[in-house]
Design a protein around this motif. Structure first.
Motif, PDB file in Angstrom:
ATOM      1  N   ASN A 187       0.141  -4.243   0.343  1.00 55.41           N
ATOM      2  CA  ASN A 187       1.139  -5.309   0.413  1.00 55.41           C
ATOM      3  C   ASN A 187       1.987  -5.351  -0.854  1.00 55.41           C
ATOM      4  O   ASN A 187       3.219  -5.508  -0.791  1.00 55.41           O
ATOM      5  CB  ASN A 187       0.462  -6.663   0.638  1.00 55.41           C
ATOM      6  N   ARG A 188       1.332  -5.203  -2.012  1.00 54.17           N
ATOM      7  CA  ARG A 188       2.083  -5.194  -3.276  1.00 54.17           C
ATOM      8  C   ARG A 188       2.982  -3.970  -3.359  1.00 54.17           C
ATOM      9  O   ARG A 188       4.152  -4.056  -3.775  1.00 54.17           O
ATOM     10  CB  ARG A 188       1.115  -5.229  -4.461  1.00 54.17           C
ATOM     11  N   GLU A 191       6.064  -4.323  -1.157  1.00 52.34           N
ATOM     12  CA  GLU A 191       7.136  -5.139  -1.727  1.00 52.34           C
ATOM     13  C   GLU A 191       8.052  -4.291  -2.602  1.00 52.34           C
ATOM     14  O   GLU A 191       9.286  -4.428  -2.545  1.00 52.34           O
ATOM     15  CB  GLU A 191       6.531  -6.289  -2.542  1.00 52.34           C
ATOM     16  N   GLN A 194      10.162  -2.119  -0.326  1.00 51.18           N
ATOM     17  CA  GLN A 194      11.219  -2.872   0.344  1.00 51.18           C
ATOM     18  C   GLN A 194      12.422  -3.078  -0.563  1.00 51.18           C
ATOM     19  O   GLN A 194      13.580  -3.004  -0.127  1.00 51.18           O
ATOM     20  CB  GLN A 194      10.682  -4.220   0.824  1.00 51.18           C
ATOM     21  N   THR A 229       6.296  -6.129   5.352  1.00 47.37           N
ATOM     22  CA  THR A 229       6.138  -5.331   4.132  1.00 47.37           C
ATOM     23  C   THR A 229       5.421  -4.006   4.366  1.00 47.37           C
ATOM     24  O   THR A 229       5.795  -2.983   3.797  1.00 47.37           O
ATOM     25  CB  THR A 229       5.363  -6.131   3.065  1.00 47.37           C
TER      26      THR A 229
END
Length: 333
Positions: A187-188, A191, A194, A229
């Motif tokens: 998830n990190r 980001e 993205q 994400t």
């Protein structure tokens, strides 16, 4: 008497002239007919030559996935090691438009070859240890002066749309909490991707579907990934091998599967989770197995899949296999 002869000669001459005009008329009609026939034959011949082109154009319009179909280079890994130029040329000649590599850093060498051949690459795998940090488990030292952040910068330089997290070794997936930890790390990382205009995708094998602690790890990932994400590259073979219907999974995950790996599975194969134990002949060319490739491709557009790649992990002749799979796609979609 002389008058009679003159009249006879006059009418004879007139008659001959009339006959000549009639003959001339018939000759003109004949020439015109032949010219039209020749033009018709030329037009017909040109049309017959263009039929394959028209069929290809129709295929491109109706099946954008086929027109932009890629090959995951793991399929031809030995050939790439021996002769990357000849291998990429064979991929292009088989009708593929793209490749999917295994490491962003490899594209420094691959890019000029691809450009010469007219191949592109929108997606690549990368060493998963850049996310998990467990270089000790893969018996490699952490690269110096190269980070995931630098990798994303390079991905932008090479115009990638997708980066794919493709694997975890056993020590990274012993408990459900291990899966949750990897999901948090992705998830990190997602980001960061993205912000660079890149989609981070998770590629499954079969082990994610093996029940653990009363749950299925793949569903933990579905729950833990931030939907905007981190996305999925669904490998339909591995899902099927693990006893799950790829079509059912796809219907559960609209807008979350960006990429598909297409491969077929030998009939009557039992459910398996350990990819290391899979017999080589379990991997089949598209259309030769039991995975419903046509239905999968029809559903792909409905759920938002953007790109597909043919992959066959094992084959006695990988180049022949990718040719056969492309022929199936062109004939059945």
């Amino acid at each position: 008497m002389n008058l009679t002869i003159e009249k006879t000669l006059y009418y004879t001459t007139l008659f001959i002239s009339y006959i000549e005009k009639i003959l001339s008329c018939y000759i003109n009609i004949y020439n015109l007919t032949m010219m039209k026939r020749r033009n018709f034959l030329k037009t017909t011949a040109a049309a017959s030559v263009s039929i394959p082109f028209l069929s290809s154009a129709a295929l491109t319009i109706n099946n954008p996935y086929v027109a932009q179909m890629g090959v995951q280079l793991y399929t031809v890994r030995d050939q790439m090691e021996n002769d990357p130029v000849a291998t990429l040329k064979a991929i292009k000649e088989a009708g593929y438009a793209q490749i999917e590599g295994g490491d962003v850093r490899a594209y420094q060498e691959l890019t000029p070859i691809m450009q010469d051949l007219g191949l592109t690459s929108s997606s690549t795998f990368f060493p998963w240890s850049f996310i998990t940090g467990r270089w000790d488990l893969v018996e490699q030292e952490k690269p110096k002066n190269y980070s995931f952040e630098k990798m994303v910068d390079d991905a932008v330089k090479y115009n990638f749309k997708y980066l794919v997290f493709g694997y975890m070794v056993e020590g990274e997936r012993e408990t459900l909490d291990d899966y949750r930890k990897v999901a948090e790390q992705l998830n990190r990382a997602g980001e960061l991707c993205q912000k660079a205009g890149i989609d981070l995708c998770y590629h499954n094998h079969a082990f994610e579907f093996e029940p653990m602690e009363g749950q299925v790890p793949f569903r933990i990932l579905m729950e833990e990934f931030e939907p905007s994400t981190v996305f999925f590259e669904l490998d339909v073979f591995w899902a099927s091998l693990a006893g799950h219907d790829p079509i059912g999974l796809m219907k559960e995950m609209p807008k979350r599967i960006k990429l598909l790996h297409l491969k077929d599975k030998k009939p009557n194969t039992p459910t398996m989770f350990d990819h290391n134990q899979v017999p080589h002949d379990t991997f089949q060319e598209l259309g030769d197995g039991v995975v419903e490739i046509t239905k999968i491709m029809q559903l792909a557009k409905e759920i938002g899949v953007e790109q597909c790649f043919v992959e066959q992990d094992q084959s006695p002749n990988p180049v022949a296999s990718i040719n056969q799979s492309m022929s199936y796609l062109r004939s059945n979609l």
